[in-house]
Design a protein around this motif. Sequence first.
Motif, mmCIF file in Angstrom:
data_model
loop_
_atom_site.group_PDB
_atom_site.id
_atom_site.type_symbol
_atom_site.label_atom_id
_atom_site.label_comp_id
_atom_site.label_asym_id
_atom_site.label_seq_id
_atom_site.Cartn_x
_atom_site.Cartn_y
_atom_site.Cartn_z
ATOM 1 N N GLN A 76 0.851 -1.183 0.000
ATOM 2 C CA GLN A 76 0.000 0.000 0.000
ATOM 3 C C GLN A 76 0.890 1.238 0.000
ATOM 4 O O GLN A 76 1.926 1.269 0.661
ATOM 5 N N GLY A 77 0.488 2.240 -0.794
ATOM 6 C CA GLY A 77 1.254 3.467 -0.891
ATOM 7 C C GLY A 77 2.475 3.345 -1.791
ATOM 8 O O GLY A 77 3.361 4.198 -1.750
ATOM 9 N N VAL A 78 2.537 2.295 -2.599
ATOM 10 C CA VAL A 78 3.687 2.060 -3.483
ATOM 11 C C VAL A 78 3.238 1.775 -4.921
ATOM 12 O O VAL A 78 3.937 1.111 -5.664
ATOM 13 N N TYR A 79 2.052 2.277 -5.287
ATOM 14 C CA TYR A 79 1.501 2.125 -6.634
ATOM 15 C C TYR A 79 1.223 0.674 -7.011
ATOM 16 O O TYR A 79 1.185 0.330 -8.185
ATOM 17 N N PHE A 80 1.024 -0.179 -5.997
ATOM 18 C CA PHE A 80 0.764 -1.585 -6.274
ATOM 19 C C PHE A 80 -0.572 -1.775 -6.975
ATOM 20 O O PHE A 80 -0.663 -2.544 -7.930
ATOM 21 N N ARG A 81 -1.628 -1.080 -6.523
ATOM 22 C CA ARG A 81 -2.932 -1.230 -7.176
ATOM 23 C C ARG A 81 -2.880 -0.779 -8.630
ATOM 24 O O ARG A 81 -3.465 -1.410 -9.505
#
Length: 91
Positions: A14-19
Amino acid sequence: MTPSLHATVSGKVQGVYFRAWVFDQAKSLGLSGWVRNLRDGQVELLAQGEAPALAAFKERLPGGSPLSRVESVAAEMIDYDKAYDGFEIRG
């Protein structure tokens, strides 16, 4: 019922452009479904499409986005009661 890949991914996701990375991977494979953050820090996703594309998608998940660090992927094929037209990022 629609055959679908349901997965929960844990680690620094989360918060690392994973989505956004999941979205791009799904679109490149012609998959539909969704991806969302969970309150416990994991990411959940549901993907639908052709079996070879779902298998390729599942193989890509442990690699993650460049800034992420995937620790584990819990994935299984399920029969889902809804079919999706596209792939979306949810909150």
